[in-house]
Design a protein around this motif. Structure first.
Motif, PDB file in Angstrom:
ATOM      1  N   LYS A   1     -10.873  53.235   7.154  1.00 52.91           N
ATOM      2  CA  LYS A   1     -12.071  52.417   6.933  1.00 52.91           C
ATOM      3  C   LYS A   1     -12.586  51.782   8.228  1.00 52.91           C
ATOM      4  CE  LYS A   1     -10.725  51.708   2.214  1.00 52.91           C
ATOM      5  NZ  LYS A   1     -10.091  50.872   1.236  1.00 52.91           N
ATOM      6  N   GLY A   2     -12.511  52.552   9.308  1.00 57.29           N
ATOM      7  CA  GLY A   2     -13.030  52.095  10.591  1.00 57.29           C
ATOM      8  C   GLY A   2     -12.075  51.239  11.402  1.00 57.29           C
ATOM      9  N   ILE A   3     -10.853  51.045  10.923  1.00 57.60           N
ATOM     10  CA  ILE A   3      -9.855  50.259  11.654  1.00 57.60           C
ATOM     11  C   ILE A   3      -8.780  51.221  12.152  1.00 57.60           C
ATOM     12  CG2 ILE A   3      -8.246  48.333  11.589  1.00 57.60           C
ATOM     13  CD1 ILE A   3     -11.177  47.532  10.988  1.00 57.60           C
ATOM     14  N   SER A   4      -8.637  51.291  13.474  1.00 53.87           N
ATOM     15  CA  SER A   4      -7.650  52.167  14.103  1.00 53.87           C
ATOM     16  C   SER A   4      -6.352  51.397  14.329  1.00 53.87           C
ATOM     17  CB  SER A   4      -8.199  52.675  15.440  1.00 53.87           C
ATOM     18  OG  SER A   4      -7.197  53.368  16.157  1.00 53.87           O
ATOM     19  N   VAL A   5      -5.242  51.997  13.927  1.00 55.75           N
ATOM     20  CA  VAL A   5      -3.926  51.405  14.146  1.00 55.75           C
ATOM     21  C   VAL A   5      -3.074  52.438  14.874  1.00 55.75           C
ATOM     22  CG1 VAL A   5      -1.853  50.417  13.095  1.00 55.75           C
ATOM     23  CG2 VAL A   5      -4.099  50.003  12.053  1.00 55.75           C
TER      24      VAL A   5
ATOM     25  N   TYR B   1       8.404  47.781  18.960  1.00 59.08           N
ATOM     26  CA  TYR B   1       7.230  48.598  18.710  1.00 59.08           C
ATOM     27  C   TYR B   1       5.989  47.786  19.038  1.00 59.08           C
ATOM     28  CZ  TYR B   1       7.530  46.138  14.218  1.00 59.08           C
ATOM     29  OH  TYR B   1       7.636  45.179  13.244  1.00 59.08           O
ATOM     30  N   LYS B   2       5.039  48.462  19.665  1.00 58.58           N
ATOM     31  CA  LYS B   2       3.767  47.837  20.022  1.00 58.58           C
ATOM     32  C   LYS B   2       2.701  48.396  19.094  1.00 58.58           C
ATOM     33  CE  LYS B   2       0.372  47.219  23.697  1.00 58.58           C
ATOM     34  NZ  LYS B   2      -0.024  47.580  25.057  1.00 58.58           N
ATOM     35  N   VAL B   3       2.039  47.486  18.384  1.00 60.01           N
ATOM     36  CA  VAL B   3       0.975  47.860  17.463  1.00 60.01           C
ATOM     37  C   VAL B   3      -0.357  47.474  18.093  1.00 60.01           C
ATOM     38  CG1 VAL B   3      -0.023  47.500  15.173  1.00 60.01           C
ATOM     39  CG2 VAL B   3       2.464  47.498  15.463  1.00 60.01           C
ATOM     40  N   THR B   4      -1.291  48.408  18.121  1.00 54.56           N
ATOM     41  CA  THR B   4      -2.640  48.149  18.627  1.00 54.56           C
ATOM     42  C   THR B   4      -3.624  48.411  17.489  1.00 54.56           C
ATOM     43  OG1 THR B   4      -1.988  48.778  20.860  1.00 54.56           O
ATOM     44  CG2 THR B   4      -4.350  48.744  20.383  1.00 54.56           C
ATOM     45  N   ILE B   5      -4.429  47.387  17.204  1.00 50.93           N
ATOM     46  CA  ILE B   5      -5.423  47.455  16.135  1.00 50.93           C
ATOM     47  C   ILE B   5      -6.797  47.381  16.787  1.00 50.93           C
ATOM     48  CG2 ILE B   5      -6.270  46.384  14.016  1.00 50.93           C
ATOM     49  CD1 ILE B   5      -3.462  44.912  13.987  1.00 50.93           C
ATOM     50  N   GLU B   6      -7.637  48.356  16.508  1.00 50.67           N
ATOM     51  CA  GLU B   6      -8.987  48.380  17.074  1.00 50.67           C
ATOM     52  C   GLU B   6     -10.001  48.456  15.942  1.00 50.67           C
ATOM     53  OE1 GLU B   6     -11.764  50.841  20.256  1.00 50.67           O
ATOM     54  OE2 GLU B   6      -9.705  51.480  19.913  1.00 50.67           O
TER      55      GLU B   6
END
Length: 128
Positions: free
Chosen positions: A7-11, A33-38
């Motif tokens: 839904k347009g959110i990159s994880v 762990y490194k989580v990046t949310i865009e």
């Protein structure tokens, strides 16, 4: 690294074995762990909750859920990126995690579920 857009959110998630905090003879393996949310959508969203499913190959399956991530409930405008680092202790040298974030579109209060892609945690000596 694994990556998924919902839904347009990159994880995306990157993992790292932490040998200095691990003790294989005591069946204790530490991973970060490194989580990046865009936010690639056209709406401002806020991360409200997270739910993780942790599979430890040697022993157990756990479910962890709670508010926000590392004590924060970040608001992401379109184009914003939020990253954080967390960790996981396993009793085996191999495991995996997956889950989802509960987010809210601020413009209309609509709740959305954003999938966290499945990722593996493997101690490097297990790859040989």
């Amino acid at each position: 690294m694994v990556k998924l857009i919902t839904k347009g959110i990159s994880v995306s998630v990157e993992t790292k074995y932490q040998p200095e905090y691990s003790s294989p003879v005591q069946f204790h393996y530490v991973f970060t762990y490194k989580v990046t949310i865009e936010n690639k959508s056209e709406h401002t969203v806020q991360l409200l909750r997270r739910q993780w499913y942790i599979h430890d190959a040697g022993t157990t399956k756990k479910e962890v859920e709670g508010e926000g991530v590392v004590g924060q409930q970040p608001i992401l405008e379109p184009g914003d990126v939020h990253s954080y680092v967390s960790g996981c202790n396993l009793k085996s040298a191999y495991g995996k995690m997956l889950g989802h974030f509960a987010m809210e579109r601020l413009v209309d209060g609509k709740q959305i579920e954003v999938t966290i892609p499945e990722f593996v945690m493997v101690a490097p000596f297990r790859l040989n």
